[in-house]
Write an enzyme that holds these catalytic residues in place. Structure first.
Site, mmCIF file in Angstrom:
data_model
loop_
_atom_site.group_PDB
_atom_site.id
_atom_site.type_symbol
_atom_site.label_atom_id
_atom_site.label_comp_id
_atom_site.label_asym_id
_atom_site.label_seq_id
_atom_site.Cartn_x
_atom_site.Cartn_y
_atom_site.Cartn_z
ATOM 1 N N LEU A 125 20.338 21.246 -6.712
ATOM 2 C CA LEU A 125 20.123 22.005 -5.485
ATOM 3 C C LEU A 125 18.641 22.067 -5.146
ATOM 4 O O LEU A 125 17.817 22.391 -5.995
ATOM 5 C CB LEU A 125 20.664 23.433 -5.647
ATOM 6 C CG LEU A 125 22.125 23.565 -6.090
ATOM 7 C CD1 LEU A 125 22.481 25.044 -6.285
ATOM 8 C CD2 LEU A 125 23.062 22.914 -5.075
ATOM 9 N N PHE B 105 9.586 11.964 -1.176
ATOM 10 C CA PHE B 105 8.726 12.401 -2.275
ATOM 11 C C PHE B 105 7.491 11.520 -2.472
ATOM 12 O O PHE B 105 6.976 11.423 -3.578
ATOM 13 C CB PHE B 105 9.524 12.497 -3.581
ATOM 14 C CG PHE B 105 10.424 13.705 -3.627
ATOM 15 C CD1 PHE B 105 9.996 14.876 -4.226
ATOM 16 C CD2 PHE B 105 11.681 13.667 -3.056
ATOM 17 C CE1 PHE B 105 10.816 15.997 -4.251
ATOM 18 C CE2 PHE B 105 12.502 14.780 -3.072
ATOM 19 C CZ PHE B 105 12.067 15.951 -3.677
ATOM 20 N N CYS C 82 11.527 24.342 -11.155
ATOM 21 C CA CYS C 82 12.182 23.198 -11.790
ATOM 22 C C CYS C 82 11.219 22.142 -12.312
ATOM 23 O O CYS C 82 11.159 21.894 -13.514
ATOM 24 C CB CYS C 82 13.167 22.561 -10.807
ATOM 25 S SG CYS C 82 14.549 23.634 -10.371
#
Length: 446
Positions: A156, A255, A266
């Site tokens: 997520l 990214f 994370c």
């Protein structure tokens, strides 16, 4: 389906609300009584777009409940999801004490077959430890109850978590049990009916998949930040380089945006945990260690630019800071680059006047009583009377500011842009000096 979720943090709340929205009866259990009381009053403790309404709809329908009563919760669910925190220890390894405590709780109260699912991000081998804890606790009870242990990592993205869950690009299930596979497929069927993206593998591969995914994304970010440093030194524009390499389908555009480094709950934690796991397995992970090193350096990049510009010193100066959350659409400031910049500025005797659309309350909590830090009501209030502006988070409302107004509000017309939001030539035409990341040398005010 009857589902029990241990942990009412980010993963637990999103997972519980989404599963309930598909018609399941979900109970979220947590040891934090104050948090459960807030949830039962309809107060959601995290910022995630759409989550408040999703929780309210399913709580009102009786499909989503919140409790501290572990025994009731365990007896409720066929599926027992472990979604508690795995904070990093001093050596970077994941702390599994909360995960194993939940396993003991489940085994203490379970009376029929259930599927125990590790949803938390955990090192390879954790499912074996959960299995051993369940077996040990049942033996202490003198009970023989069937159970399956399954690895089901979450993927997520904060700020887009509901969409990620409702329309997943993959659902990874680690198990060697045909029965568990069938039941997990049934649980996720409402979310994968159009495109069956359930990927079944062995448990250890599933556990490593989560770390591998986050480590790969973190690597892309650090790689681009390394290139940005090179671009700046040779006079190239990293934004043009980004477009050039991103058009290659083997690389892609995701990214590869340079900036002030990654943060959040994370990437930093998972890269560190994977490095630690590699060392424990007898391997020195050179690339992962470099990823972490580059990211640590990158969080200081704006401060270095500020120091060089204000060569006479920054003590006593005030800096406007736009963006506190580690990324847009969240109030999460864990490991946020903004915190590194704030701490460096305050430590040098400067003052910080910050603004963020949603992370203000979290910043107030983190910097309560800290001298030299204040929050502004809006972006322009932060800039008024400040010596310069630094941009750390790429919120949408920062993308097209009133540059003429900024020039008038700032004591010195200079912007330090850690997210490369603007075209340098445009900023210069409005009489502002502009420092970005990897965009060649400083473009002075026109």
């Amino acid at each position: 389906m009857r589902v029990t979720i241990f942990g009412s943090g980010y993963v637990g709340l999103v997972t519980g609300a989404c599963l309930a929205d598909a018609g399941n009866h979900v109970i979220c259990v947590d040891v934090d009584a104050a948090k459960i009381a807030r949830l039962n009053r309809g107060e959601v403790p995290i910022h995630e777009p759409g989550l408040d309404a999703l929780i309210k709809r399913n709580a009102d329908a009786g499909r989503l409940e919140f409790t501290t009563e572990a025994e009731r919760a365990v007896r409720h669910g066929l599926f027992q999801l472990i979604a508690v925190g795995t904070p990093p220890g001093q050596d970077g390894s994941a702390d599994l004490s909360f995960v194993l405590a939940v396993a003991r709780t489940i085994a203490t109260h379970m009376s029929r077959h259930c599927i125990v699912i590790t949803k938390s991000t955990v090192p390879v081998g954790t499912a074996d430890k959960v299995h051993a804890e369940l077996t040990r606790t049942l033996a202490e009870r003198g009970s023989q109850v069937e159970f399956d242990v399954v690895s089901n990592p979450e993927f997520l993205k904060e700020g887009a978590a509901i969409g990620d869950f409702m329309k997943p690009d993959r659902v990874v299930v680690g198990t060697s049990s045909a029965r568990a596979t069938e039941l997990m497929r049934a649980l996720y069927e409402p979310f994968i009916r159009n495109h069956d993206r359930l990927i079944v593998m062995d448990i250890r591969s599933s556990e490593l998949t989560k770390y591998a995914a986050n480590a790969m994304l973190a690597t892309k970010i650090s790689f681009m930040n390394e290139l940005a440093d090179i671009a700046e030194r040779v006079g190239a524009d990293i934004e043009k380089v980004r477009i050039g390499i991103g058009s290659d389908p083997r690389i892609g555009s995701s990214f590869i945006y340079p900036g002030t480094g990654y943060g959040g709950s994370c990437f930093p934690k998972d890269v560190q945990a994977l490095i630690r796991s590699a060392h424990e397995a007898g391997h020195a992970p050179q690339i992962l260690s470099a990823v972490e090193s580059v990211n640590s350096r990158q969080k200081r990049v704006l401060f270095g630019k500020i120091q060089r510009h204000f060569s006479a010193g920054i003590k006593g100066r005030t800096f406007a800071l736009w963006g506190l959350a580690f990324k847009p659409q969240t109030d999460d400031m864990r490991e946020a680059p903004s915190r590194t910049l704030i701490d460096l500025l305050l430590g040098s005797g400067a003052r910080v006047r910050a603004y963020d659309p949603v992370a203000g309350p979290e910043a107030s909590r983190l910097y309560a009583g800290v001298s030299g830090f204040e929050l502004a009501k809006n972006a322009y209030e932060a800039a008024e009377g400040s010596d310069a502006l630094a941009i750390v988070t790429e919120w949408q409302e920062f993308r097209s500011p009133d540059f003429e107004r900024l020039r008038e509000l700032l004591k010195e017309p200079v912007i330090f842009d850690g997210r490369n939001l603007y075209d340098p030539a445009t900023v210069s035409r409005f009489g502002l000096s502009y420092y970005a990341v990897g965009r060649g040398k400083l473009l002075p005010a026109a």
